[in-house]
Write an enzyme that holds these catalytic residues in place. Sequence first.
Site, PDB file in Angstrom:
ATOM      1  N   SER A 193      40.038  45.833  29.883  1.00 43.56           N
ATOM      2  CA  SER A 193      40.271  44.540  30.532  1.00 43.56           C
ATOM      3  C   SER A 193      41.166  43.649  29.665  1.00 43.56           C
ATOM      4  O   SER A 193      42.302  44.004  29.376  1.00 43.56           O
ATOM      5  CB  SER A 193      38.938  43.864  30.867  1.00 43.56           C
ATOM      6  OG  SER A 193      39.117  42.839  31.814  1.00 43.56           O
ATOM      7  N   ASP A 248      36.731  47.873  41.626  1.00 38.17           N
ATOM      8  CA  ASP A 248      36.743  46.761  40.669  1.00 38.17           C
ATOM      9  C   ASP A 248      36.894  45.436  41.420  1.00 38.17           C
ATOM     10  O   ASP A 248      37.912  45.198  42.063  1.00 38.17           O
ATOM     11  CB  ASP A 248      37.903  46.945  39.684  1.00 38.17           C
ATOM     12  CG  ASP A 248      37.821  46.006  38.487  1.00 38.17           C
ATOM     13  OD1 ASP A 248      37.294  44.884  38.647  1.00 38.17           O
ATOM     14  OD2 ASP A 248      38.297  46.380  37.399  1.00 38.17           O
ATOM     15  N   HIS A 282      34.145  47.126  37.599  1.00 34.08           N
ATOM     16  CA  HIS A 282      34.790  46.686  36.351  1.00 34.08           C
ATOM     17  C   HIS A 282      33.970  47.226  35.195  1.00 34.08           C
ATOM     18  O   HIS A 282      33.222  46.509  34.518  1.00 34.08           O
ATOM     19  CB  HIS A 282      34.870  45.165  36.316  1.00 34.08           C
ATOM     20  CG  HIS A 282      35.878  44.638  35.337  1.00 34.08           C
ATOM     21  ND1 HIS A 282      37.204  44.998  35.367  1.00 34.08           N
ATOM     22  CD2 HIS A 282      35.754  43.781  34.296  1.00 34.08           C
ATOM     23  CE1 HIS A 282      37.859  44.382  34.396  1.00 34.08           C
ATOM     24  NE2 HIS A 282      36.990  43.640  33.733  1.00 34.08           N
TER      25      HIS A 282
END
Length: 303
Positions: A193, A248, A282
């Site tokens: 991320s 996600d 995620h």
Amino acid sequence: MCGNNMSVPLLADAVTVSGAERETAAVIFLHGLGDTGHSWAEALSSIRLPYVKYICPHAPRIPVTLNMKMVMPSWSVHGAVGRRRGACGLLMLQREPEVVAGGIGGLAPGTCGGEGEGWVYLAIRLPCAMDTWRVRRLISFAFPPRFDLMGLSPDAPEDEAGIKKASENLKAAIEHEIKNGIPPNRIILGGFSQGGALSLYTALTSQYQLAGIVALSCWLPLHKAFPQAACNGVNKDIAILQCHGEMDPMIPVRFGALTAEKLKSVVTPTKVQFKTYPGMMHSSCPQEMMAVKEFIEKLLPRI
């Protein structure tokens, strides 16, 4: 190897997974917003190669604009580009979600794993058992996308100064490893991320020819500056493994696909791998971690 980690702020308290034999290569891996290096050090330990050193730094604790200036581990001030919307989705829960550690090894029953862009916690445990459809519906509602990659308006905020400062700190860590005997072409940068975004930016603007980049569930920050921002094409042929969960809710997979296309305009297109994983949010999963291991093993063979 020699060298004083204390002279490099990013390495001072970093979690290091040392090799079981002489270290001839290094992987520097950056965590996501609100996390620490410990969780990814544990994950990388499960796929480690005995001659590779894995370094997982901790981001500094700073006020994050996206989180109403709450102090938390972050590589830059904004965390991600975009607006923070309300947490009204969480009102569907009968009681507050429980904060749990981890969340990078896939989704345990009743758990939403991941970084928590725009949220204080790394992962939450839902207070009741829910089927996968309900979990996805709830999380998609509670955790809307945080930015619009390549569709940004001209005045959309990006923490350019913070990104560049964090990148310089990461470059200092690279130089530290080089001075300690690891050649740049035996160093891989990676991250998840926000950490993956910083790794992409740093590697592409590095003066050193690095081995590769592992970019998990992320994007290319300051993307409008590329390909011009790439350092004289030094890493034009760098190998990039980009992975993304198809479910996600924070950084939708379409943003990952757009990032992959952008990267192909910066480096040799055939050097960019973009892998997606059905059902993954995620977070990460065993299949993704195996892809990371194979990528590292191919680029950093035993010598």
